[in-house]
Design a protein around this motif. Structure first.
Motif: not given
Length: 459
Positions: A72-82, A417-424
């Protein structure tokens, strides 16, 4: 060249790792319960079943210790990572010197404005000034106000599927039902036209045989008598649509739209809030075209972990804006400005290596998904540029009927549940967006694709 070993050090090494019996786990459930009680659920994330506790690079950890690959990168926020260590160090140093300076010049905001002038897209580069805000919504509101003053006109063209914020001016341009129903009336004079959605063309045509009918329709509305577009001062458009479904316009589309604006005398605003800051494999998404915008709105990935956004406008246009006519107390905060400068440095150093890598990695990810989904009936379309990839889910590939909410929910929870954060996102809420931090390693990218395909295969 950036090595995978260097990038790996920026993230947790053990993702994905699930340690609780359920997602969300007990500590996260307790936190969510308190959030639902004391926070307004009008926020964008609403009741999404995840709680952030820590973040590092392209990974995040919840209160129960579950570690997720963050797509998600915080909805395209964290371009260089958190929590990039260089950004954190910059902020620490700046906090010891100056933080808030009111809406008056400070050394860092001036340095940032100067830097943005050097990296702005053609047409604005070395010929622009920047007005700072805290978020993209504020940048769009400012653009609307300035365009009225500059042109003396009141109408503005926006597009179906657009998201330009949710304050009253930007919300008038945004088309999502959840943002509009019950909140009107909105500002007058907004004209909405079709955005190119080649997978679901509203004209029933196919690219390239369509001959860019959707772009020609914009020209028709702007430059034909009796269409009602008689007082258009500006057109605002995303160079790749975000919330509307991660839609890249076909080649040549934006060039036709820009010429239509010039013919009409309307200003061209490129909304780069979600697509900018290197996300699509260029510093600015508009740089994939020959278009020279009159203004750009930007935010999200530029500030990264801290709020920073702005409107960058051509100098001759800015000269028509009255001094002191748009005060903003928190704009150009010294800490946020310093962080933004470091983000830009990381993105552009070594001949923009990180941005160029995003273009290459994005191509590989799209190919992995396409090849791996040949037998998965719910994956209808894979599209995008760089690390701004849309995966459209359908009930049936032949009819292209959008996958319903239950199916989308199964995919969200299956990935969690498999360890991945992704949003629609998307007009039907059925497009999953692959928008990770640009520091995502190839190993984590491969794992993320495998999880996505595994979950989709079982829906």
């Amino acid at each position: 060249m950036i090595s995978e070993q260097e990038l790996a050090k920026l993230s947790y090494p053990d993702a994905p790792k699930i340690v609780s019996e359920t997602i969300p786990g007990p500590k996260a459930q307790e936190s969510l319960g308190e959030s639902f009680e004391f926070e307004s659920m009008a926020r964008g994330g609403g009741r999404f079943p995840f709680v952030f506790s820590e973040g590092k690079g392209a990974t995040v950890r919840d209160p129960d210790g579950n570690v997720m690959i963050d797509i998600t990168a915080g909805v395209a926020v964290n371009s260089v990572g958190r929590c990039h260590p260089r950004v954190v160090e910059t902020m620490k140093n700046q906090m010891e010197t100056l933080m808030h300076a009111s809406d008056i010049s400070n050394v860092k905001r001036t340095e940032l404005a100067k830097k943005i002038s050097t990296i702005a897209p053609p047409g604005l580069r070395d010929n622009c000034v920047t007005y700072f805000t805290q978020d993209g919504s504020g940048a769009v509101e400012t653009a609307l106000k300035f365009c009225r003053k500059i042109t003396g006109r009141t109408q503005v063209v926006a597009f179906h599927g657009a998201y330009h914020g949710v304050w009253m001016g930007g919300n008038s341009l945004t088309t999502g039902d959840q943002y509009r129903k019950g909140y009107g009336p909105f500002i007058p004079g907004v004209i909405h036209l079709p955005y190119p959605y080649c997978y679901r063309c509203c004209f029933g045509l196919e690219y390239p045989s369509c001959n860019l009918q959707c772009a020609k329709y914009v020209d028709y509305v702007l430059n034909t008598p009796y269409t009602g577009a008689d007082d258009v001062g500006a057109l605002i458009i995303e160079a790749q649509q975000g919330e509307g479904g991660y839609l890249p316009p076909p080649p040549g589309y934006l060039e036709i739209v820009k010429k239509a604006c010039e013919k009409h005398g309307a200003l061209y605003i490129s909304d780069e809030v979600q697509a900018g800051a290197g996300r699509t494999g260029k510093m600015w998404c508009i740089e994939h075209t020959e278009v020279k915008p009159d203004m750009i709105t930007w935010g999200k990935g530029m500030g990264g972990d801290v709020p920073m956004a702005g409107l960058t406008i051509r100098k001759d246009l800015a000269e028509q804006i009255v001094d002191h006519s748009q005060p903003n107390t928190w704009a150009g905060n010294a800490v946020a400005s310093a962080a933004c400068l470091t983000n830009i440095e990381i993105l552009t150093e070594n001949d923009r290596a990180l941005i160029n890598r995003a273009a290459e990695l994005g191509r590989d990810i799209r190919e992995m998904i396409r090849e791996g989904s040949s037998d998965i009936r719910v994956i209808g379309d894979v599209r995008g540029r760089g690390l701004m990839i849309g995966i459209e889910m359908v009930e049936d590939r032949e009819t292209r009927a959008p996958l319903g909410g239950d199916g989308v929910g199964q995919i969200v929870m299956g990935m969690l549940n498999r360890g991945m954060l992704m949003v629609p996102c998307g007009r039907f809420g059925n497009v999953f967006r692959f928008m990770p931090p640009l520091v995502l390693t190839r190993d984590y990218a491969r794992k993320a694709v495998e999880i996505l395909l595994e979950v989709a295969r079982h829906v």
